[in-house]
Write a protein that holds these residues in place. Structure first.
Motif, PDB file in Angstrom:
ATOM      1  N   SER A  61     -26.991  28.043  50.587  1.00 15.76           N
ATOM      2  CA  SER A  61     -27.093  28.244  49.227  1.00 15.76           C
ATOM      3  C   SER A  61     -25.842  28.874  48.615  1.00 15.76           C
ATOM      4  O   SER A  61     -25.700  28.785  47.156  1.00 15.76           O
ATOM      5  CB  SER A  61     -28.440  29.139  49.057  1.00 15.76           C
ATOM      6  OG  SER A  61     -28.117  30.399  50.065  1.00 15.76           O
ATOM      7  N   TYR A 158     -34.234  35.386  51.015  1.00 15.27           N
ATOM      8  CA  TYR A 158     -34.999  36.117  51.770  1.00 15.27           C
ATOM      9  C   TYR A 158     -36.623  36.021  51.525  1.00 15.27           C
ATOM     10  O   TYR A 158     -37.294  36.910  52.108  1.00 15.27           O
ATOM     11  CB  TYR A 158     -34.717  37.666  51.702  1.00 15.27           C
ATOM     12  CG  TYR A 158     -32.991  37.916  52.101  1.00 15.27           C
ATOM     13  CD1 TYR A 158     -32.749  37.730  53.323  1.00 15.27           C
ATOM     14  CD2 TYR A 158     -32.227  37.980  51.163  1.00 15.27           C
ATOM     15  CE1 TYR A 158     -31.374  37.996  53.873  1.00 15.27           C
ATOM     16  CE2 TYR A 158     -30.986  38.113  51.563  1.00 15.27           C
ATOM     17  CZ  TYR A 158     -30.600  37.866  52.810  1.00 15.27           C
ATOM     18  OH  TYR A 158     -29.256  37.969  53.142  1.00 15.27           O
ATOM     19  N   THR A 181     -32.592  29.008  51.203  1.00 18.26           N
ATOM     20  CA  THR A 181     -31.321  28.728  52.330  1.00 18.26           C
ATOM     21  C   THR A 181     -32.282  28.560  53.829  1.00 18.26           C
ATOM     22  O   THR A 181     -33.357  29.321  53.925  1.00 18.26           O
ATOM     23  CB  THR A 181     -30.361  30.157  52.657  1.00 18.26           C
ATOM     24  OG1 THR A 181     -29.911  29.686  53.655  1.00 18.26           O
ATOM     25  CG2 THR A 181     -31.169  31.332  52.746  1.00 18.26           C
ATOM     26  N   SER A 183     -30.611  29.726  56.365  1.00 17.76           N
ATOM     27  CA  SER A 183     -29.969  30.524  57.143  1.00 17.76           C
ATOM     28  C   SER A 183     -30.681  31.825  57.639  1.00 17.76           C
ATOM     29  O   SER A 183     -30.351  32.480  58.652  1.00 17.76           O
ATOM     30  CB  SER A 183     -28.548  31.196  56.458  1.00 17.76           C
ATOM     31  OG  SER A 183     -27.806  30.202  55.957  1.00 17.76           O
ATOM     32  N   ARG A 192     -25.359  25.896  57.882  1.00 15.35           N
ATOM     33  CA  ARG A 192     -25.132  25.756  56.368  1.00 15.35           C
ATOM     34  C   ARG A 192     -25.975  24.755  55.729  1.00 15.35           C
ATOM     35  O   ARG A 192     -25.400  23.501  55.035  1.00 15.35           O
ATOM     36  CB  ARG A 192     -23.641  25.454  56.198  1.00 15.35           C
ATOM     37  CG  ARG A 192     -22.533  26.031  57.036  1.00 15.35           C
ATOM     38  CD  ARG A 192     -22.516  27.569  56.945  1.00 15.35           C
ATOM     39  NE  ARG A 192     -22.362  28.040  55.601  1.00 15.35           N
ATOM     40  CZ  ARG A 192     -23.041  28.756  55.184  1.00 15.35           C
ATOM     41  NH1 ARG A 192     -24.390  29.209  55.688  1.00 15.35           N
ATOM     42  NH2 ARG A 192     -23.070  29.342  53.853  1.00 15.35           N
TER      43      ARG A 192
END
Ligand SMILES: Cc1ncc(COP(=O)(O)O)c(C=O)c1O
Length: 323
Positions: A61, A158, A181, A183, A192
């Motif tokens: 992101s 998140y 994301t 991640s 990524r």
């Protein structure tokens, strides 16, 4: 080393991701990847209930944040975001020659006034926010989207650890861009992968400044496989949320003030006490947490929720350091 400083997931990704990656490492890697990430976008459309033409894939992101600014901000243009928040916004706004307008969050991290009044080209809202972990309710996000002059970017890195996403605004409000994301909740920080959800015209602007082959073949493969196994991600998230509760309780018992977190980290505070020495003492014991040397945050530590064992070690070390 116990690494609790960059909000990675302590658990491995879905075994399906690992299998798919193994299969993908073959002679096809001599070929360029799909510049449009069509298969991933189709998968994401099915999972999130958003049409594929409203989705753009990014190299994390972070790349999507950079593309938004590159596509929309000329030198001197205003970009607004409440602070403290994800530090990359300020870095990239400065790189673009933009003028950051940064109203301060109050101590409870409720949304500050002055964001819409900035009449900014772009407004960022990190939700849940980092480093506080706090969430702005959807009704307030929608009101902000209606009030701002330009684009509202809702960075939901998140969101899987909390409740309440702004994805439902995409399709209703043309100026909302939601970023996700792989991640954090999907345990794929090393590959990524990020997704932007927004109006096709907004995404067309981002595409004009994007490298064509921005995601490699392995990242695309991994992201598709991850979306095929939401259950593993959700099980990892459930474990992290339970550990988050234990961590917050443990920190409170040690005298820290902890904000309610909707993310995979907590912000622990000792009001008025510089916690840099505590962060250093932890690092000497091979435990990394995040300390920000700023006036607003120097009395706080941002601690990623690790495994239960890691959190037990951390709490034991904090107790030993304090005594
Ligand atoms: C709020 C926020 N947005 C975006 C990112 C970057 O995510 P990615 O790894 O997808 O570039 C992070 C990473 O820490 C983050 O905290």
């Amino acid at each position: 080393m116990i690494k609790l400083n960059t909000n990675e997931n302590p658990y491995p990704p879905s075994p399906r991701v690992v299998e798919a990656l193994g299969r993908a490492v073959d002679a096809s890697i001599r070929l360029y990847p799909d510049p449009d990430a069509s298969a991933l976008r189709a998968r994401a459309a099915a999972v999130y209930g958003i049409p594929a033409d409203h989705i753009l894939a990014g190299n994390g992101s972070d790349e999507l944040i950079a593309l938004v600014l590159r596509a929309t901000v000329d030198p001197g243009d205003r970009v607004a975001f409440p602070v403290p928040t994800y530090s990359l916004y300020a870095t990239l706004v400065a790189a673009q020659g933009g003028a950051a307008v940064t109203p301060a969050y109050p101590d409870d991290f409720s949304l500050p006034a002055g964001l819409a009044e900035a009449r900014a080209r772009v407004t960022f809202l990190c939700n849940p926010n980092s480093p506080s972990g706090t969430l702005t309710p959807l009704a307030q996000v929608e009101a902000l989207a209606r009030a701002v002059a330009g684009v509202l970017v809702v960075d939901e890195a998140y969101v899987d650890f909390g409740r309440g996403s702004a994805l439902s605004l995409v399709g209703r409000l043309d100026n909302v861009l939601v970023l996700r994301t792989f991640s954090k909740s999907f345990s794929l920080a090393g590959l990524r992968i990020g997704l932007a959800f927004g109006h096709p015209e907004l995404l067309a602007g981002l595409r004009t400044v994007k490298d064509s082959y921005n995601l490699d073949r392995l990242a695309l493969t991994a992201a598709e496989a991850a979306l095929d196994d939401l259950a593993t991600m959700q099980a990892n998230v459930a474990r992290i949320r339970e550990t988050r509760t234990r961590l917050a309780r443990g920190l409170c018992a040690l005298g820290f003030r902890v904000l309610p977190s909707e993310a995979n980290f907590v912000l622990a505070r000792r009001p008025g006490v510089d916690l840099a020495p505590v962060a250093h003492a932890l690092a000497e014991r091979d435990i990394l947490v995040r300390h920000f040397a700023t006036p607003r945050l120097r009395d706080a530590l941002r601690i990623t929720v690790g495994t239960d064992a890691e959190i037990d070690t951390l709490l034991g070390a904090l107790e030993a350091i304090a005594s």
